[in-house]
Motif scaffolding. Structure first.
Motif, PDB file in Angstrom:
ATOM      1  N   ASP A   1      50.316  56.747   7.255  1.00  0.00           N
ATOM      2  CA  ASP A   1      50.762  56.027   6.062  1.00  0.00           C
ATOM      3  C   ASP A   1      49.660  56.197   5.017  1.00  0.00           C
ATOM      4  OD1 ASP A   1      51.644  54.305   4.103  1.00  0.00           O
ATOM      5  OD2 ASP A   1      51.281  52.463   5.260  1.00  0.00           O
ATOM      6  N   TYR A   2      49.611  57.382   4.425  1.00  0.00           N
ATOM      7  CA  TYR A   2      48.484  57.720   3.561  1.00  0.00           C
ATOM      8  C   TYR A   2      48.475  56.919   2.256  1.00  0.00           C
ATOM      9  CZ  TYR A   2      48.002  61.536   6.885  1.00  0.00           C
ATOM     10  OH  TYR A   2      47.856  62.263   8.036  1.00  0.00           O
ATOM     11  N   LEU A   3      49.676  56.623   1.721  1.00  0.00           N
ATOM     12  CA  LEU A   3      49.727  55.844   0.484  1.00  0.00           C
ATOM     13  C   LEU A   3      49.201  54.422   0.711  1.00  0.00           C
ATOM     14  CD1 LEU A   3      53.163  56.896  -1.088  1.00  0.00           C
ATOM     15  CD2 LEU A   3      50.866  57.442  -1.917  1.00  0.00           C
ATOM     16  N   GLY A   4      49.637  53.804   1.816  1.00  0.00           N
ATOM     17  CA  GLY A   4      49.153  52.461   2.147  1.00  0.00           C
ATOM     18  C   GLY A   4      47.663  52.456   2.438  1.00  0.00           C
ATOM     19  N   ALA A   5      47.206  53.474   3.148  1.00  0.00           N
ATOM     20  CA  ALA A   5      45.777  53.583   3.475  1.00  0.00           C
ATOM     21  C   ALA A   5      44.947  53.721   2.210  1.00  0.00           C
ATOM     22  CB  ALA A   5      45.541  54.777   4.400  1.00  0.00           C
ATOM     23  N   GLU A   6      45.412  54.581   1.310  1.00  0.00           N
ATOM     24  CA  GLU A   6      44.678  54.796   0.061  1.00  0.00           C
ATOM     25  C   GLU A   6      44.602  53.515  -0.762  1.00  0.00           C
ATOM     26  OE1 GLU A   6      44.734  57.720  -3.896  1.00  0.00           O
ATOM     27  OE2 GLU A   6      46.229  57.979  -2.297  1.00  0.00           O
ATOM     28  N   ALA A   7      45.710  52.747  -0.784  1.00  0.00           N
ATOM     29  CA  ALA A   7      45.745  51.497  -1.565  1.00  0.00           C
ATOM     30  C   ALA A   7      44.738  50.491  -1.014  1.00  0.00           C
ATOM     31  CB  ALA A   7      47.157  50.913  -1.534  1.00  0.00           C
ATOM     32  N   ASN A   8      44.689  50.321   0.299  1.00  0.00           N
ATOM     33  CA  ASN A   8      43.786  49.335   0.891  1.00  0.00           C
ATOM     34  C   ASN A   8      42.323  49.761   0.808  1.00  0.00           C
ATOM     35  OD1 ASN A   8      45.435  47.147   1.652  1.00  0.00           O
ATOM     36  ND2 ASN A   8      46.204  48.269   3.419  1.00  0.00           N
ATOM     37  N   ILE A   9      42.063  51.042   1.027  1.00  0.00           N
ATOM     38  CA  ILE A   9      40.678  51.519   0.926  1.00  0.00           C
ATOM     39  C   ILE A   9      40.182  51.395  -0.508  1.00  0.00           C
ATOM     40  CG2 ILE A   9      39.169  53.534   1.132  1.00  0.00           C
ATOM     41  CD1 ILE A   9      39.885  52.395   3.824  1.00  0.00           C
ATOM     42  N   THR A  10      41.059  51.667  -1.470  1.00  0.00           N
ATOM     43  CA  THR A  10      40.684  51.553  -2.886  1.00  0.00           C
ATOM     44  C   THR A  10      40.348  50.099  -3.238  1.00  0.00           C
ATOM     45  OG1 THR A  10      42.070  53.447  -3.488  1.00  0.00           O
ATOM     46  CG2 THR A  10      41.436  51.950  -5.265  1.00  0.00           C
ATOM     47  N   LYS A  11      41.137  49.155  -2.707  1.00  0.00           N
ATOM     48  CA  LYS A  11      40.843  47.736  -2.932  1.00  0.00           C
ATOM     49  C   LYS A  11      39.483  47.368  -2.332  1.00  0.00           C
ATOM     50  CE  LYS A  11      45.679  46.177  -2.827  1.00  0.00           C
ATOM     51  NZ  LYS A  11      46.683  45.447  -2.000  1.00  0.00           N
ATOM     52  N   ALA A  12      39.205  47.896  -1.139  1.00  0.00           N
ATOM     53  CA  ALA A  12      37.916  47.625  -0.486  1.00  0.00           C
ATOM     54  C   ALA A  12      36.770  48.185  -1.323  1.00  0.00           C
ATOM     55  CB  ALA A  12      37.902  48.233   0.913  1.00  0.00           C
ATOM     56  N   ILE A  13      36.973  49.385  -1.866  1.00  0.00           N
ATOM     57  CA  ILE A  13      35.942  50.024  -2.697  1.00  0.00           C
ATOM     58  C   ILE A  13      35.616  49.171  -3.920  1.00  0.00           C
ATOM     59  CG2 ILE A  13      35.577  51.963  -4.311  1.00  0.00           C
ATOM     60  CD1 ILE A  13      36.844  53.778  -2.168  1.00  0.00           C
ATOM     61  N   ARG A  14      36.635  48.612  -4.551  1.00  0.00           N
ATOM     62  CA  ARG A  14      36.403  47.767  -5.737  1.00  0.00           C
ATOM     63  C   ARG A  14      35.527  46.564  -5.380  1.00  0.00           C
ATOM     64  NH1 ARG A  14      42.314  48.082  -6.875  1.00  0.00           N
ATOM     65  NH2 ARG A  14      42.660  49.889  -8.218  1.00  0.00           N
ATOM     66  N   ILE A  15      35.809  45.969  -4.231  1.00  0.00           N
ATOM     67  CA  ILE A  15      35.032  44.793  -3.816  1.00  0.00           C
ATOM     68  C   ILE A  15      33.602  45.190  -3.459  1.00  0.00           C
ATOM     69  CG2 ILE A  15      34.822  42.949  -2.103  1.00  0.00           C
ATOM     70  CD1 ILE A  15      37.904  43.008  -1.849  1.00  0.00           C
ATOM     71  N   TYR A  16      33.444  46.255  -2.682  1.00  0.00           N
ATOM     72  CA  TYR A  16      32.100  46.706  -2.300  1.00  0.00           C
ATOM     73  C   TYR A  16      31.279  47.104  -3.515  1.00  0.00           C
ATOM     74  CZ  TYR A  16      33.512  46.850   2.635  1.00  0.00           C
ATOM     75  OH  TYR A  16      33.932  46.526   3.897  1.00  0.00           O
TER      76      TYR A  16
ATOM     77  N   ASP B   1      31.601  45.802  -6.510  1.00  0.00           N
ATOM     78  CA  ASP B   1      31.237  44.538  -7.151  1.00  0.00           C
ATOM     79  C   ASP B   1      30.075  43.861  -6.415  1.00  0.00           C
ATOM     80  OD1 ASP B   1      31.685  42.272  -8.986  1.00  0.00           O
ATOM     81  OD2 ASP B   1      32.384  41.228  -7.199  1.00  0.00           O
ATOM     82  N   LEU B   2      30.069  43.987  -5.076  1.00  0.00           N
ATOM     83  CA  LEU B   2      29.015  43.369  -4.258  1.00  0.00           C
ATOM     84  C   LEU B   2      27.764  44.245  -4.157  1.00  0.00           C
ATOM     85  CD1 LEU B   2      31.188  42.024  -1.282  1.00  0.00           C
ATOM     86  CD2 LEU B   2      30.213  40.682  -3.151  1.00  0.00           C
ATOM     87  N   GLU B   3      27.859  45.454  -4.687  1.00  0.00           N
ATOM     88  CA  GLU B   3      26.763  46.433  -4.595  1.00  0.00           C
ATOM     89  C   GLU B   3      26.381  46.708  -3.129  1.00  0.00           C
ATOM     90  OE1 GLU B   3      23.589  45.024  -7.072  1.00  0.00           O
ATOM     91  OE2 GLU B   3      24.687  45.382  -8.933  1.00  0.00           O
ATOM     92  N   ASP B   4      27.418  46.780  -2.292  1.00  0.00           N
ATOM     93  CA  ASP B   4      27.232  47.074  -0.871  1.00  0.00           C
ATOM     94  C   ASP B   4      27.341  48.595  -0.705  1.00  0.00           C
ATOM     95  OD1 ASP B   4      27.343  47.382   1.890  1.00  0.00           O
ATOM     96  OD2 ASP B   4      28.617  45.626   2.212  1.00  0.00           O
ATOM     97  N   THR B   5      26.235  49.280  -0.948  1.00  0.00           N
ATOM     98  CA  THR B   5      26.256  50.746  -1.012  1.00  0.00           C
ATOM     99  C   THR B   5      26.595  51.401   0.327  1.00  0.00           C
ATOM    100  OG1 THR B   5      23.852  50.753  -0.663  1.00  0.00           O
ATOM    101  CG2 THR B   5      24.642  50.871  -2.941  1.00  0.00           C
ATOM    102  N   ARG B   6      26.176  50.791   1.421  1.00  0.00           N
ATOM    103  CA  ARG B   6      26.435  51.393   2.734  1.00  0.00           C
ATOM    104  C   ARG B   6      27.935  51.416   3.031  1.00  0.00           C
ATOM    105  NH1 ARG B   6      26.773  49.264   7.976  1.00  0.00           N
ATOM    106  NH2 ARG B   6      26.243  47.188   7.199  1.00  0.00           N
ATOM    107  N   ARG B   7      28.586  50.263   2.876  1.00  0.00           N
ATOM    108  CA  ARG B   7      30.023  50.211   3.155  1.00  0.00           C
ATOM    109  C   ARG B   7      30.825  50.945   2.081  1.00  0.00           C
ATOM    110  NH1 ARG B   7      28.756  44.721   5.097  1.00  0.00           N
ATOM    111  NH2 ARG B   7      28.896  44.785   7.374  1.00  0.00           N
ATOM    112  N   LEU B   8      30.271  50.996   0.877  1.00  0.00           N
ATOM    113  CA  LEU B   8      30.919  51.751  -0.199  1.00  0.00           C
ATOM    114  C   LEU B   8      30.977  53.228   0.171  1.00  0.00           C
ATOM    115  CD1 LEU B   8      32.106  51.172  -3.002  1.00  0.00           C
ATOM    116  CD2 LEU B   8      29.856  51.648  -3.980  1.00  0.00           C
ATOM    117  N   GLN B   9      29.895  53.743   0.725  1.00  0.00           N
ATOM    118  CA  GLN B   9      29.846  55.150   1.142  1.00  0.00           C
ATOM    119  C   GLN B   9      30.862  55.434   2.252  1.00  0.00           C
ATOM    120  OE1 GLN B   9      25.957  56.492   2.323  1.00  0.00           O
ATOM    121  NE2 GLN B   9      26.702  58.447   3.094  1.00  0.00           N
TER     122      GLN B   9
END
Length: 206
Positions: free
Chosen positions: A169-184, A186-194
């Protein structure tokens, strides 16, 4: 002389009683010693560590009035997964969930569902793993908004995205990972962002 002997005997008895109490009961707020040994030991056999964890759980349940009892119980749930003790895990995890539900502790509620997601992921039951990651996310979303709740939500979104990638489910995966990236971000969590960008790259090339 007899009076002096009586006083000395009383002092010794008191000291012995204090030592016995300290050996049996954990310091308030701490994980019982047996739980810590079960968690950290690298020399004991797996059955022995499981045995110690069960004993530690019994000790922990004597401290229900402790303010961090629930958090410690949640730790036992996670340790039981690591020791691959399915029966104990299901028992403790349900106990954690019910206790957290009574107290409306959304962080611990989310952690209990997160533990279930990890449990099912280990068993390669990915649809159940995804379901419990989603439930964990919903509980974390009910927490007050701060850096902790944001990070927890992002970690669930990341895990859900990984599951969706496995389902193709690549579209769903991309949507959720993109949301996670926005939060990381904002939090400046570079490790999880990578890590998130790496997964996004894999999804994009699929």
């Amino acid at each position: 002389m007899k009076k002096l002997l009586f006083i000395i005997s009383s002092i010794l008895l008191c000291c012995c009683q204090q030592k016995t109490d300290n050996d049996t009961i954990t310091t308030k707020g701490e994980l019982p010693l047996n739980v810590r040994i079960a968690r950290d030991s690298t020399t004991l056999s797996l059955p022995k560590r499981k045995q110690l964890l069960e004993k530690g759980l019994e000790e922990l349940n004597l401290t229900k009035n402790d303010s961090i009892y629930l958090e410690n119980l949640s730790k036992v749930s996670l340790i039981s997964i690591r020791l691959k003790d399915s029966l104990l895990f299901r028992k403790v995890n349900n106990q954690v969930y019910q206790e957290a539900l009574k107290k409306e502790n959304y962080k611990v509620l989310g952690e209990s569902q997160w533990d279930l997601a990890v449990y099912y992921k280990q068993k390669s039951t990915l649809d159940s793993a995804y379901y419990y990651y989603r439930k964990a996310y919903q509980h974390f979303a009910q927490m007050p908004i701060d850096s902790t709740s944001k990070s927890l939500k992002a970690r669930m979104l990341y895990s859900m995205g990984q599951m969706q990638e496995d389902f193709k489910d690549y579209l769903g995966a991309e949507a959720n990972i993109t949301k996670a990236i926005r939060i990381y971000d904002d939090l400046e969590d570079t490790r999880r962002l990578q890590y998130s960008y790496n997964v996004l790259g894999v999804i994009s090339s699929a």
